[in-house]
Design a protein around this motif. Structure first.
Motif, PDB file in Angstrom:
ATOM      1  N   GLY A 394       0.713  -1.315   0.166  1.00  0.00           N
ATOM      2  CA  GLY A 394       0.128   0.435   0.240  1.00  0.00           C
ATOM      3  C   GLY A 394       0.890   0.706   0.068  1.00  0.00           C
ATOM      4  N   PRO A 395       0.352   2.538  -0.925  1.00  0.00           N
ATOM      5  CA  PRO A 395       0.890   3.300  -0.531  1.00  0.00           C
ATOM      6  C   PRO A 395       1.207   4.255   0.295  1.00  0.00           C
ATOM      7  N   TYR A 396       2.558   4.752   0.940  1.00  0.00           N
ATOM      8  CA  TYR A 396       3.230   5.361   1.859  1.00  0.00           C
ATOM      9  C   TYR A 396       2.339   6.808   1.589  1.00  0.00           C
ATOM     10  N   SER A 397       2.171   7.557   2.778  1.00  0.00           N
ATOM     11  CA  SER A 397       2.153   9.344   2.926  1.00  0.00           C
ATOM     12  C   SER A 397       3.390   9.673   2.384  1.00  0.00           C
ATOM     13  N   PRO A 398       3.224  11.195   1.618  1.00  0.00           N
ATOM     14  CA  PRO A 398       4.076  11.657   1.603  1.00  0.00           C
ATOM     15  C   PRO A 398       4.882  12.911   2.303  1.00  0.00           C
ATOM     16  N   TYR A 399       3.625  12.703   3.329  1.00  0.00           N
ATOM     17  CA  TYR A 399       4.093  13.162   4.406  1.00  0.00           C
ATOM     18  C   TYR A 399       4.352  13.011   5.568  1.00  0.00           C
ATOM     19  N   THR A 400       3.616  11.963   6.372  1.00  0.00           N
ATOM     20  CA  THR A 400       4.154  11.670   7.545  1.00  0.00           C
ATOM     21  C   THR A 400       4.964  10.473   7.207  1.00  0.00           C
ATOM     22  N   GLU A 401       5.200   9.544   6.107  1.00  0.00           N
ATOM     23  CA  GLU A 401       5.604   8.073   5.976  1.00  0.00           C
ATOM     24  C   GLU A 401       7.113   8.035   4.874  1.00  0.00           C
ATOM     25  N   THR A 402       7.901   9.845   4.815  1.00  0.00           N
ATOM     26  CA  THR A 402       8.893   9.540   4.481  1.00  0.00           C
ATOM     27  C   THR A 402      10.184   8.853   5.071  1.00  0.00           C
ATOM     28  N   LEU A 403      10.420   8.834   6.251  1.00  0.00           N
ATOM     29  CA  LEU A 403      11.100   8.187   6.702  1.00  0.00           C
ATOM     30  C   LEU A 403      10.725   6.411   6.616  1.00  0.00           C
ATOM     31  N   VAL A 404       9.946   5.775   7.231  1.00  0.00           N
ATOM     32  CA  VAL A 404       9.591   4.373   5.908  1.00  0.00           C
ATOM     33  C   VAL A 404      10.222   4.510   5.108  1.00  0.00           C
ATOM     34  N   ASP A 405       9.758   5.491   4.112  1.00  0.00           N
ATOM     35  CA  ASP A 405      10.565   5.026   2.587  1.00  0.00           C
ATOM     36  C   ASP A 405      11.614   5.102   3.228  1.00  0.00           C
ATOM     37  N   LYS A 406      12.483   5.683   3.511  1.00  0.00           N
ATOM     38  CA  LYS A 406      14.088   6.063   3.363  1.00  0.00           C
ATOM     39  C   LYS A 406      14.013   4.691   4.002  1.00  0.00           C
ATOM     40  N   PHE A 407      13.364   4.250   4.834  1.00  0.00           N
ATOM     41  CA  PHE A 407      14.142   2.643   5.836  1.00  0.00           C
ATOM     42  C   PHE A 407      13.553   2.044   5.049  1.00  0.00           C
ATOM     43  N   THR A 408      13.020   1.208   3.750  1.00  0.00           N
ATOM     44  CA  THR A 408      12.690   0.636   3.345  1.00  0.00           C
ATOM     45  C   THR A 408      13.609   0.768   2.202  1.00  0.00           C
ATOM     46  N   LYS A 409      13.726   1.102   1.372  1.00  0.00           N
ATOM     47  CA  LYS A 409      14.513   2.097   0.017  1.00  0.00           C
ATOM     48  C   LYS A 409      15.918   1.772   0.206  1.00  0.00           C
ATOM     49  N   TRP A 410      16.517   1.954   2.138  1.00  0.00           N
ATOM     50  CA  TRP A 410      17.864   1.672   2.684  1.00  0.00           C
ATOM     51  C   TRP A 410      18.018   0.109   2.337  1.00  0.00           C
ATOM     52  N   TYR A 411      16.846  -0.618   2.664  1.00  0.00           N
ATOM     53  CA  TYR A 411      16.906  -1.951   2.872  1.00  0.00           C
ATOM     54  C   TYR A 411      17.076  -2.567   1.612  1.00  0.00           C
ATOM     55  N   ILE A 412      15.934  -1.944   0.731  1.00  0.00           N
ATOM     56  CA  ILE A 412      15.904  -3.156  -0.767  1.00  0.00           C
ATOM     57  C   ILE A 412      17.908  -2.360  -0.867  1.00  0.00           C
ATOM     58  N   ASN A 413      17.963  -1.676  -1.361  1.00  0.00           N
ATOM     59  CA  ASN A 413      19.183  -0.740  -1.391  1.00  0.00           C
ATOM     60  C   ASN A 413      19.956  -1.883  -1.509  1.00  0.00           C
ATOM     61  N   ARG A 414      20.234  -1.947   0.464  1.00  0.00           N
ATOM     62  CA  ARG A 414      21.557  -2.817   0.513  1.00  0.00           C
ATOM     63  C   ARG A 414      21.486  -4.339   0.246  1.00  0.00           C
ATOM     64  N   MET A 415      20.287  -4.931   0.357  1.00  0.00           N
ATOM     65  CA  MET A 415      20.105  -5.928  -0.438  1.00  0.00           C
ATOM     66  C   MET A 415      20.714  -6.343  -1.412  1.00  0.00           C
ATOM     67  N   GLY A 416      19.716  -5.291  -2.550  1.00  0.00           N
ATOM     68  CA  GLY A 416      20.062  -5.494  -3.816  1.00  0.00           C
ATOM     69  C   GLY A 416      20.904  -5.899  -4.496  1.00  0.00           C
ATOM     70  N   VAL A 417      22.180  -4.491  -3.211  1.00  0.00           N
ATOM     71  CA  VAL A 417      24.066  -4.707  -3.944  1.00  0.00           C
ATOM     72  C   VAL A 417      24.376  -5.759  -2.872  1.00  0.00           C
ATOM     73  N   ALA A 418      24.106  -7.062  -2.372  1.00  0.00           N
ATOM     74  CA  ALA A 418      24.192  -7.990  -1.381  1.00  0.00           C
ATOM     75  C   ALA A 418      24.409  -9.024  -2.468  1.00  0.00           C
ATOM     76  N   LEU A 419      23.518  -8.701  -3.091  1.00  0.00           N
ATOM     77  CA  LEU A 419      22.465  -9.911  -4.212  1.00  0.00           C
ATOM     78  C   LEU A 419      23.877  -9.514  -6.127  1.00  0.00           C
ATOM     79  N   GLU A 420      23.796  -8.633  -5.722  1.00  0.00           N
ATOM     80  CA  GLU A 420      24.494  -8.377  -7.631  1.00  0.00           C
ATOM     81  C   GLU A 420      25.152  -9.573  -7.375  1.00  0.00           C
TER      82      GLU A 420
END
Ligand code: FES
Ligand code: FE
Length: 420
Positions: A394-420
């Protein structure tokens, strides 16, 4: 994204595919929360590869004090040696592999294996091993070290051979914020462990937003301004937000003039991701308590005035902390399985503060004990939902969930780099 289609997830997930098709701005697909294969990858590529917050120097206040930490299959021992250096080792005997220390905490002169009494000094050197062959070399059988960093009293370990080097950047930025609270001069007044029946990423996502605070955290809301932590004001609230922003600017100028760094730093997308900010507290403005007044009469460090707001500090992937003038609340998250997560909370007060005289334990812990339990329930309900075939990101709020977005983005980026 289809709204009505219900997808049954196959147990054999293709993690690379899941990472590649992740939709930015949306919560993660269900297997990230429910799959054993993803959990195993999390333990390898996140919890065994990044800097993990595990505790504070008052966990091991004296030489010979140790604490143990379990991260997935890895047993770790953290000990203060006779020169007051805090070290971390794999808690695995070099003879036939027995765990050396099984208690959560203890005090030792040397580290003696309970199996055949091989004995290690507090620097990890093997100093005694009976009945071994002629020529057996003690020096080849020291305990295996684990990387440990002590950042102004906060202890982080990294299980990787080559830990992320940008820890130093976090330490340089954060030490001036944390040091005035003098963690070395505190004691752990209370520690509470709770087990959440939910995936660790749901625990972290829940921590990274206060969208849920108004509806769920009456005790925490006493001292929190509604305008902090991201807020999209309705037209009639614009004046309130303006006043809050003016208050923040005024308090920051005052605190910075007093030597307390306060302005926001957001490096959540760095490899060693973190964010900090000192924020004013509502009402008495002193502490995260039920009346917003200091819970401990003996203030930390050299503080003379309790009205220094709350310094919050968040780290990827597993911690958050609130530093006030009278006490510190520090949280670590350790995944135990795909659907069980340990949330460990410690309340630190001045080491000379006396319970019943300077502070009352119930008063000190009331807000975060209540808040933790409310958050546990939110995480557990999210985990139940994520297991349903009806769940879809489901969609994040662009106002109150920006830091949630940064957490999941961080996680996906780190996982992506590890799986390269
Ligand atoms: Fe530790 Fe034998 S396994 S002394
Ligand atoms: Fe919460």
């Amino acid at each position: 994204m289809a709204n009505s289609k219900i997808t049954f997830h196959r147990p054999d997930v293709n993690l690379r595919e899941l990472v590649a098709r992740r939709m930015p701005g949306y919560s993660l697909e269900a297997p990230f929360y429910t799959s054993q294969a993803v959990f195993d990858a999390d333990m390898e590529h996140i919890f065994s590869s990044h800097w993990i917050y595990v505790g504070v120097t008052p966990d091991v206040p004296e030489p010979g004090d140790y604490m143990t930490v379990q991260i997935g299959k890895q047993a770790i021992l953290i000990v203060r040696d006779d020169d007051n250096e805090i070290r971390a080792f794999h808690n695995v005997c070099r003879h036939r592999g027995s765990r050396l220390c099984s208690a959560d905490k203890g005090t030792v002169g040397n580290l003696v294996c309970p199996y055949h009494q091989w004995t290690y000094d507090l620097t990890g050197k093997l100093i005694f091993a009976d009945h071994m062959a002629e020529g057996f070399d003690l020096s080849h059988h020291s305990l295996k070290p684990v990387h440990l960093r002590n950042m102004a009293g906060m202890l982080f370990i990294c299980l990787a051979d080559n830990p992320p080097e940008d820890f130093d950047e976090m330490a340089r930025a954060m030490t001036p914020y944390i040091a005035p609270h003098k963690i070395d001069d505190t004691k752990i007044a209370v520690q509470v462990d709770i087990l959440e029946q939910g995936n660790w990423k749901l625990t972290l996502e829940n921590n990274r937003e206060c969208y849920h605070c108004v509806g769920n955290h009456p005790e925490l809301n006493v001292s929190l301004f509604a305008y902090s932590y991201g807020f999209a004001p309705k037209p009639e609230q614009a004046e309130g937000l303006r006043q809050y922003e003016a208050l923040v600017a005024d308090r920051h100028a005052h605190w910075e003039a007093c030597g307390l760094p306060s302005t926001e730093i957001d490096r959540l997308e760095d490899v060693t991701g973190f964010r900090t900010m000192r924020m004013p507290l509502d009402r008495s403005g002193e502490s995260q308590t039920l009346n917003a007044q200091a819970a401990c009469k003996k203030l930390l460090g050299d503080f003379k005035d309790a009205s220094i707001g709350g310094l919050s500090f968040w780290t990827q992937p597993n911690s958050w902390h609130h530093f006030m003038a009278d006490h510190i609340v520090t949280f670590s998250v350790i995944p135990l399985s795909a659907d069980t997560t340990l949330v460990r909370t410690k309340w630190l007060v001045h080491k000379d503060a006396v319970e019943g005289v300077d502070y009352d334990t119930d008063n000190l812990t009331a807000v975060w004990n209540a808040t933790n339990d409310q958050d546990r329930r939110l995480v557990e309900e999210s985990h139940v939902g994520a297991q349903s075939p009806a769940y879809q990101p489901g969609p994040y709020s662009p106002y109150t969930e920006t830091l949630v977005d940064k957490f999941t983005k961080w996680y996906i980026n780190r996982m992506g780099v590890a799986l390269e």
